[in-house]
Design an enzyme around this catalytic site. Structure first.
Site, PDB file in Angstrom:
ATOM      1  N   GLY A  12       1.399  -0.773  -0.011  1.00 45.58           N
ATOM      2  CA  GLY A  12      -0.006  -0.096   0.106  1.00 45.58           C
ATOM      3  C   GLY A  12       1.094   1.186   0.097  1.00 45.58           C
ATOM      4  N   ASP A  31       1.261  -8.793  -6.725  1.00 48.90           N
ATOM      5  CA  ASP A  31       1.681  -8.999  -7.119  1.00 48.90           C
ATOM      6  C   ASP A  31       3.006 -10.117  -6.539  1.00 48.90           C
ATOM      7  OD1 ASP A  31       0.703  -7.703 -10.316  1.00 48.90           O
ATOM      8  OD2 ASP A  31       1.060  -5.972  -8.808  1.00 48.90           O
ATOM      9  N   ASP A  67       5.148  -5.374   6.172  1.00 46.03           N
ATOM     10  CA  ASP A  67       5.111  -7.000   5.849  1.00 46.03           C
ATOM     11  C   ASP A  67       5.370  -7.724   5.119  1.00 46.03           C
ATOM     12  OD1 ASP A  67       2.403  -6.590   5.570  1.00 46.03           O
ATOM     13  OD2 ASP A  67       2.509  -7.715   8.306  1.00 46.03           O
ATOM     14  N   THR A  77       4.506   1.457   6.244  1.00 47.87           N
ATOM     15  CA  THR A  77       3.379   0.888   6.257  1.00 47.87           C
ATOM     16  C   THR A  77       2.440   2.197   7.456  1.00 47.87           C
ATOM     17  OG1 THR A  77       1.315  -0.733   7.173  1.00 47.87           O
ATOM     18  CG2 THR A  77       3.785  -0.794   8.148  1.00 47.87           C
ATOM     19  N   ASP A 127       0.502   1.268   9.103  1.00 49.14           N
ATOM     20  CA  ASP A 127       0.105   0.840  10.300  1.00 49.14           C
ATOM     21  C   ASP A 127       1.174   0.235  11.592  1.00 49.14           C
ATOM     22  OD1 ASP A 127      -2.386  -0.350   9.120  1.00 49.14           O
ATOM     23  OD2 ASP A 127      -1.338  -2.073   8.042  1.00 49.14           O
ATOM     24  N   MET A 141      -7.572   3.520  10.641  1.00 50.57           N
ATOM     25  CA  MET A 141      -6.783   1.634   9.509  1.00 50.57           C
ATOM     26  C   MET A 141      -6.008   1.083  10.266  1.00 50.57           C
ATOM     27  SD  MET A 141      -6.789   2.622   6.073  1.00 50.57           S
ATOM     28  CE  MET A 141      -7.202   2.731   4.522  1.00 50.57           C
ATOM     29  N   ARG A 144     -23.297   8.899  15.448  1.00 50.74           N
ATOM     30  CA  ARG A 144     -22.563   9.351  14.405  1.00 50.74           C
ATOM     31  C   ARG A 144     -21.204   8.570  14.056  1.00 50.74           C
ATOM     32  NH1 ARG A 144     -25.271  13.697  11.533  1.00 50.74           N
ATOM     33  NH2 ARG A 144     -28.081  13.648  12.429  1.00 50.74           N
ATOM     34  N   HIS A 185      -9.163   6.018   3.230  1.00 47.77           N
ATOM     35  CA  HIS A 185      -8.048   5.934   2.500  1.00 47.77           C
ATOM     36  C   HIS A 185      -7.237   7.951   2.555  1.00 47.77           C
ATOM     37  CE1 HIS A 185      -8.352   2.399   1.347  1.00 47.77           C
ATOM     38  NE2 HIS A 185      -7.085   2.246   0.049  1.00 47.77           N
TER      39      HIS A 185
END
Length: 364
Positions: free
Chosen positions: A14, A78, A115, A137, A139, A181, A278, A284
């Site tokens: 990503g 890929d 990773d 990343t 994350d 995320m 809400r 993204h």
């Protein structure tokens, strides 16, 4: 070992802010300090599979330090060891990758990835291709390093979004649930919640109950705080069913796509508190925009260290931040298991100390 003369670089997985800064540092260090030629492969490992590449020099990376994303393109679909075949099934096409590297005369490859990408890099290194990884990343879940490229930029986006939601939540006396995320790691939710004063933080590493989270919101109301901000990580484990899966993609290296926990938590809390609830999914937005100064600096340091490692004959390693030092660690250590939040760690203790609710106990 002969002195390397030509290296490659690719950005896989990503996208995130800071990838361009890493590419720039690789190119400039290779050319300026080590007199190495650099070839960039397009769209991650897809570029190695299909031999899609471009030479990179000083002029090619001019001005990209401040740009988000990656000039080389990226792909998280890929894996050369797991390529879909028309009609069904998969095949190992790693030989094609090694053939591409041989045609270009590569003496080494820098892989900027998370990773999953570093797992592929490890397997290619085991087949004889000299590789050094740069961990990136949003994350922040790559083991072996204190922090990854992209995390700080995403954290700043989340923090600003939470700051903005505070005002509307307070004006309308609402509970705002914000889904962020992070996959199975709660770093974005935890540190974003701390930085922006989130009232409830729900992360995968700490099982929660809706009743305990609601009790914390009600306790705030009794103190005159008639609004709350709830930050929930996309991988948080709901009490009645584990993580919320948005969809499954069979031919993807990451077949389970998380998403939707914000709506689930919102509905559950609205049944337990006397406030309108809400929810907002940042999605993204967390990946985009310019990199922070920290990420630009970290990516630059990683890029310099990666090229230096290849120039010194190193392979099968990842550059990592340990304290204030950039060091090398085996790629094996970085991909064996994800780096998760320690429920008993200092950051969680800090959050609890200032009254953050994790939903695992009834807060008074």
């Amino acid at each position: 070992m002969a002195r390397p003369r030509h290296i490659g670089v690719l950005t896989a997985g990503g996208d995130c802010p800071g990838m361009n800064a890493a590419v720039r540092a690789v190119v400039k260090t290779a050319e300026h300090r080590h007199e190495l030629r650099v070839t960039g492969f397009l769209d991650g490992f897809a570029g190695l599979l299909a031999d899609r590449a471009r030479p990179l020099g000083f002029d090619d990376v001019a001005g990209i330090l401040v740009q988000g994303g990656t000039m080389l393109g990226a792909s998280n679909r890929d894996d050369p060891f797991h390529v879909p075949i028309t009609g069904g099934g998969y095949e190992d096409r790693s030989d094609a990758v090694l053939a591409t590297a041989a045609r270009h005369g590569l003496d080494g490859l820098v892989v900027v990835g998370g990773d999953g990408s570093l797992t592929i890099a490890r397997r290619l290194a085991a087949r004889g291709l000299p590789i050094v990884g740069i961990p990136k990343t949003i994350d922040n879940d790559v083991s072996g390093t204190d922090i990854t490229v992209g995390f700080d930029s995403a954290l700043c986006v989340v923090t600003e979004a939470l700051d903005r939601l505070h005002t509307t939540a307070a004006a309308h006396h609402r509970v705002m649930v914000v889904e962020v995320m992070g996959r199975q790691a709660g770093w974005i939710a935890l540190e974003g919640g701390i930085a922006a004063g989130g009232d409830v933080v729900l992360i995968p590493e700490i099982p929660f109950r809706y009743e305990a989270a609601a009790a914390g919101i009600l306790a705030r109301a009794h103190r005159g705080r008639r609004f709350s901000i709830v930050v929930v990580a996309e991988g948080a484990l709901c009490p009645d069913g584990g993580p919320v899966v948005r969809r499954r993609i069979a031919d993807s290296p990451e077949p389970i796509r998380l998403g939707g926990v914000g709506a689930v938590v919102s509905d559950a809390l609205e049944a337990l508190v006397p406030f309108e609830v809400r929810y907002v999914v940042l999605g993204h937005l967390q990946r985009g925009g310019v990199p922070t100064a920290f990420d630009r600096m970290l990516a630059t340091r990683f890029g310099v260290a990666a090229v230096t490692a290849l120039a010194e004959g190193a392979s099968g390693c990842m550059v990592a931040l340990h304290g204030d030092r950039i060091e090398r660690v085996p790629i094996d250590e970085s991909v064996t298991r994800p780096r998760l939040v320690d429920p008993l760690g200092e950051r969680v203790t800090v959050a609890r100390s200032v009254g953050t609710i994790f939903g695992d106990e009834v807060s008074a």
